[in-house]
Design a protein around this motif. Structure first.
Motif, PDB file in Angstrom:
ATOM      1  N   PHE A 243     -30.883 -53.832  86.457  1.00 29.41           N
ATOM      2  CA  PHE A 243     -29.652 -54.105  85.713  1.00 29.41           C
ATOM      3  C   PHE A 243     -29.428 -55.597  85.499  1.00 29.41           C
ATOM      4  O   PHE A 243     -29.063 -56.037  84.400  1.00 29.41           O
ATOM      5  N   SER A 244     -29.641 -56.391  86.544  1.00 26.68           N
ATOM      6  CA  SER A 244     -29.413 -57.835  86.404  1.00 26.68           C
ATOM      7  C   SER A 244     -30.431 -58.454  85.452  1.00 26.68           C
ATOM      8  O   SER A 244     -30.107 -59.372  84.687  1.00 26.68           O
ATOM      9  N   ALA A 245     -31.680 -57.954  85.493  1.00 33.80           N
ATOM     10  CA  ALA A 245     -32.692 -58.480  84.568  1.00 33.80           C
ATOM     11  C   ALA A 245     -32.323 -58.162  83.126  1.00 33.80           C
ATOM     12  O   ALA A 245     -32.489 -59.001  82.226  1.00 33.80           O
ATOM     13  N   LEU A 246     -31.809 -56.968  82.889  1.00 32.87           N
ATOM     14  CA  LEU A 246     -31.404 -56.603  81.533  1.00 32.87           C
ATOM     15  C   LEU A 246     -30.219 -57.448  81.058  1.00 32.87           C
ATOM     16  O   LEU A 246     -30.149 -57.846  79.888  1.00 32.87           O
ATOM     17  N   ILE A 247     -29.283 -57.744  81.978  1.00 34.66           N
ATOM     18  CA  ILE A 247     -28.137 -58.593  81.617  1.00 34.66           C
ATOM     19  C   ILE A 247     -28.609 -60.006  81.272  1.00 34.66           C
ATOM     20  O   ILE A 247     -28.217 -60.592  80.257  1.00 34.66           O
ATOM     21  N   LEU A 248     -29.456 -60.566  82.137  1.00 33.94           N
ATOM     22  CA  LEU A 248     -29.946 -61.925  81.898  1.00 33.94           C
ATOM     23  C   LEU A 248     -30.824 -61.997  80.661  1.00 33.94           C
ATOM     24  O   LEU A 248     -30.852 -63.018  79.966  1.00 33.94           O
ATOM     25  N   LEU A 249     -31.528 -60.914  80.380  1.00 30.38           N
ATOM     26  CA  LEU A 249     -32.372 -60.884  79.182  1.00 30.38           C
ATOM     27  C   LEU A 249     -31.515 -61.062  77.926  1.00 30.38           C
ATOM     28  O   LEU A 249     -31.908 -61.754  76.980  1.00 30.38           O
ATOM     29  N   GLN A 250     -30.327 -60.452  77.933  1.00 25.17           N
ATOM     30  CA  GLN A 250     -29.429 -60.595  76.795  1.00 25.17           C
ATOM     31  C   GLN A 250     -28.853 -62.014  76.706  1.00 25.17           C
ATOM     32  O   GLN A 250     -28.641 -62.539  75.617  1.00 25.17           O
ATOM     33  N   LEU A 251     -28.615 -62.639  77.870  1.00 15.69           N
ATOM     34  CA  LEU A 251     -28.024 -63.969  77.888  1.00 15.69           C
ATOM     35  C   LEU A 251     -29.041 -65.079  77.635  1.00 15.69           C
ATOM     36  O   LEU A 251     -28.727 -66.090  77.007  1.00 15.69           O
ATOM     37  N   MET A 252     -30.277 -64.882  78.120  1.00 17.58           N
ATOM     38  CA  MET A 252     -31.274 -65.954  78.099  1.00 17.58           C
ATOM     39  C   MET A 252     -32.387 -65.732  77.083  1.00 17.58           C
ATOM     40  O   MET A 252     -33.054 -66.685  76.676  1.00 17.58           O
ATOM     41  N   GLY A 253     -32.613 -64.470  76.715  1.00 16.03           N
ATOM     42  CA  GLY A 253     -33.773 -64.187  75.895  1.00 16.03           C
ATOM     43  C   GLY A 253     -35.030 -64.100  76.745  1.00 16.03           C
ATOM     44  O   GLY A 253     -34.982 -64.141  77.981  1.00 16.03           O
ATOM     45  N   SER A 254     -36.169 -63.987  76.080  1.00 17.76           N
ATOM     46  CA  SER A 254     -37.424 -63.833  76.825  1.00 17.76           C
ATOM     47  C   SER A 254     -38.505 -64.804  76.359  1.00 17.76           C
ATOM     48  O   SER A 254     -39.694 -64.570  76.567  1.00 17.76           O
ATOM     49  N   THR A 255     -38.080 -65.890  75.744  1.00 15.53           N
ATOM     50  CA  THR A 255     -39.058 -66.871  75.268  1.00 15.53           C
ATOM     51  C   THR A 255     -38.823 -68.210  75.953  1.00 15.53           C
ATOM     52  O   THR A 255     -37.747 -68.492  76.485  1.00 15.53           O
ATOM     53  N   GLY A 256     -39.848 -69.036  75.929  1.00 15.94           N
ATOM     54  CA  GLY A 256     -39.740 -70.371  76.496  1.00 15.94           C
ATOM     55  C   GLY A 256     -39.464 -70.344  77.986  1.00 15.94           C
ATOM     56  O   GLY A 256     -40.047 -69.559  78.741  1.00 15.94           O
ATOM     57  N   GLN A 257     -38.541 -71.207  78.419  1.00 18.23           N
ATOM     58  CA  GLN A 257     -38.227 -71.302  79.839  1.00 18.23           C
ATOM     59  C   GLN A 257     -37.627 -70.010  80.393  1.00 18.23           C
ATOM     60  O   GLN A 257     -37.801 -69.702  81.571  1.00 18.23           O
ATOM     61  N   ALA A 258     -36.937 -69.257  79.562  1.00 14.88           N
ATOM     62  CA  ALA A 258     -36.297 -68.030  80.024  1.00 14.88           C
ATOM     63  C   ALA A 258     -37.309 -67.044  80.585  1.00 14.88           C
ATOM     64  O   ALA A 258     -37.033 -66.335  81.562  1.00 14.88           O
ATOM     65  N   ALA A 259     -38.502 -66.989  79.993  1.00 18.53           N
ATOM     66  CA  ALA A 259     -39.522 -66.055  80.458  1.00 18.53           C
ATOM     67  C   ALA A 259     -39.970 -66.362  81.878  1.00 18.53           C
ATOM     68  O   ALA A 259     -40.383 -65.466  82.621  1.00 18.53           O
ATOM     69  N   THR A 260     -39.860 -67.634  82.280  1.00 18.02           N
ATOM     70  CA  THR A 260     -40.252 -68.034  83.624  1.00 18.02           C
ATOM     71  C   THR A 260     -39.075 -68.058  84.585  1.00 18.02           C
ATOM     72  O   THR A 260     -39.146 -67.539  85.701  1.00 18.02           O
ATOM     73  N   LEU A 261     -37.959 -68.649  84.138  1.00 15.02           N
ATOM     74  CA  LEU A 261     -36.815 -68.849  85.041  1.00 15.02           C
ATOM     75  C   LEU A 261     -35.962 -67.595  85.184  1.00 15.02           C
ATOM     76  O   LEU A 261     -35.307 -67.410  86.213  1.00 15.02           O
ATOM     77  N   GLY A 262     -35.950 -66.729  84.181  1.00 13.06           N
ATOM     78  CA  GLY A 262     -35.162 -65.504  84.264  1.00 13.06           C
ATOM     79  C   GLY A 262     -35.557 -64.627  85.436  1.00 13.06           C
ATOM     80  O   GLY A 262     -34.704 -64.240  86.249  1.00 13.06           O
ATOM     81  N   PRO A 263     -36.863 -64.283  85.566  1.00 14.92           N
ATOM     82  CA  PRO A 263     -37.275 -63.465  86.716  1.00 14.92           C
ATOM     83  C   PRO A 263     -36.977 -64.134  88.058  1.00 14.92           C
ATOM     84  O   PRO A 263     -36.650 -63.455  89.035  1.00 14.92           O
TER      85      PRO A 263
END
Length: 688
Positions: free
Chosen positions: A425-445
């Motif tokens: 659930f938290s990953a899905l929430i952050l995916l909407q806030l951060m996206g999945s490209t650039g730094q988000a792909a590394t820092l999100g997880p």
């Protein structure tokens, strides 16, 4: 436990006061918390299962406190309260934080951030359950099996209760329990030292065999670990059998089928030319092929764990609402009644202090998430959102964990399932806030795993806190003092867990080969591996879905079977996570767990004709022997890992270090000795 037991007055009445928090209780609580945290970290990473440490903590504290001239049963209870926190906090950390190393966010186990996660998560776990104590323990009168069992152990300890009298006429009970624990720990430690330290005993026996001209591939193994026998004994036959069933599905069934349908692809992954004749493969190549086939099938376990985690949350919807309502009800009652005139045995930490702790926790939480997000442009906003998520999810899941501890006990509490749901659930929430490209792909997880570590720690501590408060309620302890000692135990464990993880990673490797000792067999860390796969997969790293979809289907079948058994009122159930962990682990780990479960079943079946006192003594002895085997092997495993990190990676090079094939035979003999010791020591306790 019957309703009359719940309504019985406490052993130490509210109008009597005995020593509770003392200097020796504080020191022993911190030391035992650190020791049990180290032991549980090792065994949890090895097999993905953790067991409650309240009873061995109680036995150890009884034995140690008898060295002093005067000690009280409530003082003893404070020691075990702090000590058992170490086991719980270790579970919260090992299920999640190793994912940061597996995804290469950390090169090792960073001390400062790890201590911060453990401290904040653990303290919030205590704070969130304080409003639940009266509602769940006094009013709802839930079972809290480990809490009741620990109280019974302490009652038989011959420790001062009221007016200088003892809780039992058997003044030697504490000494006997302590000796049982120490002797079993000594046996577990000795076998581990002879195996990993000196290399005289094999740690496992394994084999790979190809039949029908190489078309049928079979592999099997057995881990020669006394600790796993102890784990199986404590969790019982139901869970032990399901873990073993998972191992059979993954290895005995899954590997041959995967090889039959995907042979060429498996050979390619194993670095072998798929055009080679199967007759020309040597034993090392067959082992590589079998290992690769099994690695693929493990993802069936990942899929089953994913569904099991979500299903745990769905099935806990009613307890979730009940827990939150109970917390709010307890808060309203505390405001109406106030602290004036509240009996000593019903005096919790004032709710205003709980609110202050939660409010102050927002600062370290924000800083923890800010650290996790590195130089991400919108890190202040994201860290603020994650702080709110932690407080909301943390309170909800701590309430659920506390409630479930009362229903099924801490050892069967679905904390890992709750954490899996949190990651998704938290990953899905952050995916909407951060996206999945650039730094988000590394820092999100990375941010997701930080959140999971905090929530898992809070939930694990919440269940343990409620068990300890139930024990205290029976004995007549002062609740606010127990809550303080729980925090003391959290602090003691949090300071050592990063060191223990670093040692284990250097000595064995956690979830992957050790960077310093690559020849060692890594600790499996199944939950952490799953967290890493989920977090990185959701943020775009990609997940190989074929085997995971099979896991989904298997989990649905298991859920249906479990509901059928529930409707029949059967005690044998089909919890998804037990089977899923068995699939993910090597088969060899599940075999001794199954053996331990069989011993527990046989002992329980033949104890029905014993008197109640004999039966309780037998039950306590069996738990202490199993706990001793686990603790002794686990602590020696940490010592051996430390030696390996210092360069002793192949034993101590003594004359008998290389015994060739004899080491396998001696390893099997050692396991049989441990099995016989568990059985005979437990059975004889009921015959005395």
């Amino acid at each position: 436990m019957t309703e009359s037991d719940s309504l019985a007055p406490p052993l130490v009445p509210a109008d009597k006061s005995l020593a509770e928090i003392t200097i020796k209780a504080l020191v022993l609580g911190v030391v035992l918390s650190a020791i049990l945290a180290a032991a549980n970290a090792y065994i949890g990473l090895l097999v993905g299962l953790t067991v409650s440490a309240s009873i061995p903590a109680a036995a150890a504290s009884m034995g140690l406190l008898r060295l002093f001239r005067r000690s009280t049963i409530l003082e003893n209870n404070m020691v075990q309260t702090a000590a058992s926190a170490g086991e719980s906090l270790a579970a919260g950390i090992i299920f999640t934080i190793p994912a940061l190393v597996l995804m290469r966010a950390w090169t090792g186990y960073e001390y400062g951030p790890l201590v911060a996660i453990a401290l904040v998560g653990g303290i919030l776990g205590v704070a969130f359950t304080i409003p639940l104590r009266r509602a769940l323990i006094v009013e709802a009168r839930l079972r809290f099996p480990e809490g009741v069992a620990t109280a019974e152990v302490l009652k038989t300890g011959g420790i001062e209760t009221v007016d200088h009298h003892t809780a039992s006429a058997d003044a030697d009970a504490a000494r006997r329990g302590f000796r049982v624990l120490i002797k079993a720990a000594g046996l577990g430690a000795l076998i581990k030292a002879l195996e990993s330290g000196l290399g005289w005993l094999a740690g496992s026996v394994a084999g790979v065999k190809a039949f029908l001209g190489g078309k049928y591939l079979a592999m099997g193994s057995i881990n020669l670990s006394p600790a796993l026998v102890g784990v199986g004994y404590i969790v019982g036959l139901n869970i032990a059998l399901l873990v073993f069933l998972g191992g059979v599905i993954g290895t005995v069934i899954g590997v041959p089928l995967n090889w039959l349908f995907n042979g060429a692809e498996i050979m390619t992954k194993a670095g072998i030319d798929p055009g080679m004749s199967l007759d020309s493969l040597d034993s090392h190549q067959w082992a590589a092929v079998a290992g690769q086939a099994w690695q693929d099938v493990r993802r069936v376990g990942v899929g089953a764990m994913m569904v099991g985690g979500v299903w745990s949350l769905i099935s806990l919807a009613k307890p979730l609402v009940t827990g939150v309502k109970a917390s709010l009800h307890a808060y309203r009652e505390s405001r109406v009644v106030g602290n004036g005139g509240v009996p000593r045995t019903d005096f919790d930490t004032p709710i205003i202090y709980v609110g202050i702790v939660a409010l102050l926790a927002t600062i370290p939480l924000f800083l923890i998430f800010l650290h996790a997000l590195g130089d991400y442009p919108d890190r202040v906003m994201i860290a603020s959102v994650m702080t709110i998520l932690m407080l909301v999810f943390g309170f909800i899941f701590a309430s659920v964990a506390g409630y479930m501890a009362g229903l099924v006990g801490s050892s069967n509490n679905p904390v890992s399932g709750i954490t899996i749901a949190t990651v998704i659930f938290s990953a899905l929430i952050l995916l909407q806030l951060m996206g999945s490209t650039g730094q988000a792909a590394t820092l999100g997880p990375i941010a997701v795993i930080f959140l999971a570590g905090l929530i898992c720690s809070a939930a694990a501590i919440a269940g343990d806190n409620m068990q300890d408060l139930k024990c205290g309620h029976i004995l007549g302890a002062t609740p606010w003092r127990q809550q303080v000692m729980q925090v003391v135990g959290v602090i003691g464990a949090a300071l050592v867990i990063p060191v223990v993880l670093e040692i284990l990673d250097h000595g064995y490797g956690i979830g992957r080969p050790s960077p310093i000792n690559p020849g060692a067999q890594p600790l499996s860390a199944p939950q952490a591996g799953l967290m890493q796969a989920l977090a990185t997969g959701i943020f775009g790293d990609g997940i190989e879905w074929n085997f995971i979809f099979m896991g989904f289907a298997l989990a649905i079948v298991l859920i249906i079977l479990d509901k059928v058994q529930e409707s029949r009122g059967s005690h044998f159930r089909f919890p998804v996570l037990a089977v899923a962990v068995g699939i993910y682990l090597p088969l060899g780990l599940s075999v001794p767990i199954f053996i331990g479960g069989l011993i527990a079943y046989y002992i329980d079946r033949h104890s029905s004709n014993l008197h109640e006192k004999q039966r309780k003594k037998q039950e306590q002895t069996g738990l202490l022997v199993a706990s001793g085997l686990i603790t002794g092997e686990a602590l020696m495993g940490v010592v051996v890992a430390a030696l390996a990190g210092w360069g002793f990676s192949h034993g101590l090079n003594l004359p008998l270090t290389n015994l060739g094939g004899w080491s396998s035979i001696l390893g099997v003999v050692a396991l049989l000795v441990a099995i016989a010791y568990q059985y005979r020591k437990t059975k004889s306790a009921g015959d005395d």
